[in-house]
Design a protein around this motif. Structure first.
Motif, mmCIF file in Angstrom:
data_model
loop_
_atom_site.group_PDB
_atom_site.id
_atom_site.type_symbol
_atom_site.label_atom_id
_atom_site.label_comp_id
_atom_site.label_asym_id
_atom_site.label_seq_id
_atom_site.Cartn_x
_atom_site.Cartn_y
_atom_site.Cartn_z
ATOM 1 N N ASN A 7 0.873 -1.172 0.000
ATOM 2 C CA ASN A 7 0.000 0.000 0.000
ATOM 3 C C ASN A 7 0.911 1.223 0.000
ATOM 4 O OD1 ASN A 7 -2.503 -1.503 0.263
ATOM 5 N ND2 ASN A 7 -1.905 -1.897 2.368
ATOM 6 N N PHE A 8 1.015 1.884 -1.135
ATOM 7 C CA PHE A 8 2.010 2.924 -1.369
ATOM 8 C C PHE A 8 1.279 4.241 -1.610
ATOM 9 C CE2 PHE A 8 5.860 3.996 -4.363
ATOM 10 C CZ PHE A 8 6.358 4.874 -3.407
ATOM 11 N N THR A 9 1.397 5.162 -0.643
ATOM 12 C CA THR A 9 0.685 6.441 -0.746
ATOM 13 C C THR A 9 1.604 7.639 -0.808
ATOM 14 O OG1 THR A 9 0.470 6.669 1.665
ATOM 15 C CG2 THR A 9 -1.282 5.476 0.507
ATOM 16 N N GLY A 10 2.865 7.499 -0.433
ATOM 17 C CA GLY A 10 3.786 8.625 -0.456
ATOM 18 C C GLY A 10 5.196 8.191 -0.141
ATOM 19 N N GLY A 11 6.163 9.104 -0.382
ATOM 20 C CA GLY A 11 7.560 8.767 -0.183
ATOM 21 C C GLY A 11 8.154 8.184 -1.444
ATOM 22 N N ASN A 12 9.322 7.542 -1.298
ATOM 23 C CA ASN A 12 9.942 6.928 -2.472
ATOM 24 C C ASN A 12 10.506 5.558 -2.143
ATOM 25 O OD1 ASN A 12 12.042 9.020 -1.312
ATOM 26 N ND2 ASN A 12 13.305 7.500 -2.365
ATOM 27 N N MET A 13 10.478 4.703 -3.176
ATOM 28 C CA MET A 13 10.953 3.335 -3.067
ATOM 29 C C MET A 13 11.921 3.059 -4.207
ATOM 30 S SD MET A 13 7.390 1.292 -2.257
ATOM 31 C CE MET A 13 8.292 -0.245 -1.983
ATOM 32 N N GLU A 14 12.834 2.120 -3.948
ATOM 33 C CA GLU A 14 13.786 1.717 -4.979
ATOM 34 C C GLU A 14 14.019 0.218 -4.862
ATOM 35 O OE1 GLU A 14 18.534 2.123 -5.466
ATOM 36 O OE2 GLU A 14 17.476 4.051 -5.514
ATOM 37 N N GLY A 15 14.100 -0.445 -5.999
ATOM 38 C CA GLY A 15 14.391 -1.872 -6.017
ATOM 39 C C GLY A 15 15.061 -2.252 -7.314
ATOM 40 N N VAL A 16 15.473 -3.501 -7.391
ATOM 41 C CA VAL A 16 16.055 -4.011 -8.627
ATOM 42 C C VAL A 16 14.980 -4.904 -9.249
ATOM 43 C CG1 VAL A 16 18.087 -5.128 -9.658
ATOM 44 C CG2 VAL A 16 18.332 -3.788 -7.565
ATOM 45 N N TYR A 17 15.185 -6.204 -9.363
ATOM 46 C CA TYR A 17 14.125 -7.061 -9.894
ATOM 47 C C TYR A 17 12.889 -6.929 -9.001
ATOM 48 C CZ TYR A 17 16.807 -9.315 -13.562
ATOM 49 O OH TYR A 17 17.508 -9.555 -14.720
ATOM 50 N N THR A 18 11.762 -6.604 -9.620
ATOM 51 C CA THR A 18 10.533 -6.329 -8.883
ATOM 52 C C THR A 18 9.470 -7.318 -9.340
ATOM 53 O OG1 THR A 18 11.135 -3.992 -8.770
ATOM 54 C CG2 THR A 18 8.829 -4.568 -8.330
ATOM 55 N N VAL A 19 8.879 -8.052 -8.375
ATOM 56 C CA VAL A 19 7.946 -9.127 -8.707
ATOM 57 C C VAL A 19 6.666 -8.947 -7.905
ATOM 58 C CG1 VAL A 19 7.580 -11.609 -8.837
ATOM 59 C CG2 VAL A 19 9.899 -10.680 -9.095
ATOM 60 N N ILE A 20 5.547 -8.884 -8.603
ATOM 61 C CA ILE A 20 4.228 -8.872 -7.969
ATOM 62 C C ILE A 20 3.588 -10.227 -8.256
ATOM 63 C CG2 ILE A 20 2.017 -7.683 -7.799
ATOM 64 C CD1 ILE A 20 3.289 -5.266 -9.118
ATOM 65 N N GLY A 21 3.675 -11.152 -7.303
ATOM 66 C CA GLY A 21 3.138 -12.494 -7.498
ATOM 67 C C GLY A 21 4.158 -13.426 -8.114
ATOM 68 N N LYS A 22 5.012 -14.012 -7.265
ATOM 69 C CA LYS A 22 5.999 -14.994 -7.745
ATOM 70 C C LYS A 22 5.315 -16.352 -7.884
ATOM 71 C CE LYS A 22 10.291 -16.291 -8.703
ATOM 72 N NZ LYS A 22 11.065 -15.789 -9.857
ATOM 73 N N PHE A 23 5.144 -17.041 -6.763
ATOM 74 C CA PHE A 23 4.376 -18.285 -6.740
ATOM 75 C C PHE A 23 3.015 -18.076 -6.076
ATOM 76 C CE2 PHE A 23 8.914 -19.454 -6.060
ATOM 77 C CZ PHE A 23 9.159 -19.878 -7.357
ATOM 78 N N GLY A 24 2.932 -17.073 -5.207
ATOM 79 C CA GLY A 24 1.683 -16.757 -4.528
ATOM 80 C C GLY A 24 0.937 -15.644 -5.228
ATOM 81 N N THR A 25 0.338 -14.761 -4.419
ATOM 82 C CA THR A 25 -0.433 -13.629 -4.941
ATOM 83 C C THR A 25 0.188 -12.326 -4.462
ATOM 84 O OG1 THR A 25 -2.506 -14.881 -4.993
ATOM 85 C CG2 THR A 25 -2.680 -12.483 -4.966
ATOM 86 N N GLY A 26 0.506 -11.464 -5.398
ATOM 87 C CA GLY A 26 1.034 -10.152 -5.066
ATOM 88 C C GLY A 26 0.044 -9.074 -5.458
ATOM 89 N N ILE A 27 -0.112 -8.071 -4.583
ATOM 90 C CA ILE A 27 -1.056 -6.970 -4.825
ATOM 91 C C ILE A 27 -0.322 -5.652 -4.598
ATOM 92 C CG2 ILE A 27 -3.263 -5.938 -4.211
ATOM 93 C CD1 ILE A 27 -4.029 -8.697 -3.007
ATOM 94 N N TRP A 28 -0.267 -4.829 -5.625
ATOM 95 C CA TRP A 28 0.408 -3.528 -5.565
ATOM 96 C C TRP A 28 -0.658 -2.454 -5.665
ATOM 97 C CZ3 TRP A 28 5.982 -2.587 -6.657
ATOM 98 C CH2 TRP A 28 6.313 -1.241 -6.828
#
Length: 546
Positions: free
Chosen positions: A166-187
């Motif tokens: 749950n992203f509402t403000g600020g900043n994020m940084e990543g390299v490989y980014t995965v939403i749902g690898k084997f399970g369920t990802g919610i962005w």
């Protein structure tokens, strides 16, 4: 964000990232309820440090609310099955190596201010399960409302279980980014800036087509994007391997324009895939591919810039790869593609949401060979509007904190046509029809053509006012609904005798404008009139459909 201690954070971080982290076996566990992270009595073996694994798994909440630097080894929230735990960061600069949120239990991290920074080579952030043995079902939630967070390698939502950002403000940084690898990802993103520094952005990965197939899970990625900015380094891949995906974009800026300077070819460049299916060829049974991919674009408030190509299911293996165009008015967000848009294995679905199109309306859905200059400038303005963000993580907020766009394409075209179109959720006024143009200006354009015809009384919406519409009226008499093509002079939201009058006045009309039948117009029966009287008296609330 409190900035007076950031230089100390940077110095500490830089002195550490040159070393190979040594993961200790020592662990200290949170034993407090809700309390101060830095108080020794809240931990089983004292406040964790760089040589200690910290676990918050007893249902308690650890709080960091002071300007300080907290150096950890691994950080685990909800380590065991059935466990839970929460960490709140509001002012401190926390530097763990690997972070696991909801490893097997239910874990939450909330960042209001300060840093959560694991910028160590090969170290990652896992939200929602982290166990390759199969059967894991952790539930992780990562709330970023301000401050900054950075992963040294992967940022994964739903590795085995369910992970939610749950992203509402600020900043994020990543390299490989995965939403749902084997399970369920919610962005879920309504604000803030995510700046990807390398690798692909994968929605519904599913794992490699080998032994990873034995790991259980839904392999599903969901992205709800209403505001803020995401910049992608290389490929933005829905269904990266054998997973499923659903993306809903109604606002914000998606810039697939990152640092892909070393990978500008078709394989790994700044491409948008709706169903990538990478490496699927080594899967003995293609039925293991999860299925469908939906890219829904609602309204005209977003900006989408693709540095190179747009491709729908290039390996032709998924059940569907669909662009859903949700029309809310005269403006609609196009997908701006720097090079080619290959749509031959895709489908188009059009939906209406609070808007009734008129003849002459037109929307560009996809523009190939687009000049992205204005689009990335608009996205950069969105970044500025987010406020002071330390995108470079150098401890100083200054003019260097901008996105760096890589735009190489200079020409391109639309390749193919959608293999299927669906307008079932986009009914038009009688006499109007949908038209798709693939040939003009290297674009896919959706238009409304024709001349509207008043077919009041066409209650089954088939283009004719006939006895079938009388049946619809009769079967719904007294219902608290609105019939299609009710016309004027009726009670909104109710089926009454006024609807019968509209039908009777227009009986025999059609899209062709002529008379359909010489049959006598049926009058309401005594039974119907009796029912109507009961409805008026409030005895019958509604009549069910037959």
């Amino acid at each position: 964000m409190k900035t007076h201690c950031l230089v100390v954070v940077l110095a500490t971080c830089c002195s550490m990232v040159t070393l190979t982290p040594q993961f200790a076996t020592a662990q200290t566990s949170w034993v407090g309820t809700t309390g101060d992270f830095t108080v020794s009595s809240n931990w089983s073996s004292g406040v964790p440090d760089s040589g200690t694994v910290a676990s918050i798994s007893n249902g308690g909440t650890a709080q960091l609310t002071v300007d300080d630097v907290v150096d950890l080894n691994n950080l685990i929230i909800a380590e065991g099955s059935g466990s839970s735990g929460t960490l709140i960061i509001d002012g401190s600069d926390v530097q763990p190596r690997q972070i696991e949120i909801g490893k097997l239990g239910t874990g939450t991290i909330t960042i209001e201010d300060g840093y959560l920074d694991n910028n160590f080579s090969g170290q990652s952030i896992f939200v929602g399960g982290h166990d390759n043995s199969g059967g894991a079902s952790g539930l992780g939630t990562y709330n970023v409302n301000g401050g900054a967070t950075r992963s040294g390698d992967d940022f994964q939502l739903g590795r085995n279980g369910t992970g939610t950002l749950n992203f509402t403000g600020g900043n994020m940084e990543g390299v490989y980014t995965v939403i749902g690898k084997f399970g369920t990802g919610i962005w879920n993103q309504s604000g803030g800036v995510y700046d990807q520094r390398g690798g692909d952005f994968e929605i519904g990965d599913g794992g490699k087509p080998n032994s990873d197939r034995d790991i259980s899970g839904d392999r599903m990625g969901i992205m709800n994007f209403t505001g803020g900015v995401v910049q992608v380094s290389n490929a933005f891949a829905m269904g990266n391997r054998i997973g499923g995906s659903q993306i809903n974009i109604s606002g914000g800026g998606l810039a697939i324009t990152g640092d892909g300077t070393n990978e500008t070819g078709d394989a790994r460049g700044n491409n948008l895939y709706v169903g990538r299916g990478m490496d699927w060829g080594s899967v003995a049974d293609a039925s293991s591919v999860s299925g469908s991919h939906e890219l829904r674009i609602t309204g005209g408030d977003a900006v989408i810039a693709v540095g190179l190509d747009l491709l729908f299911d290039p390996n032709d293996i998924f059940q569907s790869a669909t662009l859903i165009t949700e029309i809310t008015g005269t403006e609609h967000t196009p997908i701006l593609v720097g090079r080619n848009a290959d749509i031959g294995n895709g489908q188009l679905q059009v939906e209406l949401n609070g808007y009734s199109p008129v003849s002459g309306d037109s929307w560009t859905l996809i523009q190939a060979g687009a000049d992205l200059t204005d689009a990335v400038a608009a996205i950069d303005e969105m970044v500025t509007a987010e406020g002071d963000l330390d995108l470079t993580f150098d401890g100083v907020i200054d003019s260097n904190d901008v996105l760096e766009h890589n735009i190489n394409a200079s020409s391109g075209s639309i390749i193919g046509q959608f293999e299927a179109t669906d307008f079932s959720l986009a009914p038009l006024t009688a006499g109007l029809s949908w038209e798709i143009d693939y040939a003009t200006n290297n674009a896919v354009t959706l238009s409304v053509v024709g001349e509207a015809i008043d077919l009041s009384g066409d209650y089954n919406n088939d283009g004719f006012v006939d006895l079938a519409d009388y049946t619809v009226w009769r079967d719904n008499l007294g219902a608290t609904i609105s019939l299609p093509n009710e016309g004027s002079g009726v009670t909104p939201g109710e089926v009454t005798m006024d609807d019968y009058t509209v039908w009777k006045q227009n009986f025999g009309t059609s899209l062709g404008g002529g008379s359909l039948s010489t049959s006598t117009v049926p009058e309401p029966s005594t039974i119907v009139l009796t029912l109507l009287g009961l409805v008026g008296a409030g005895t019958i609330a509604r009549r069910c459909n037959g």
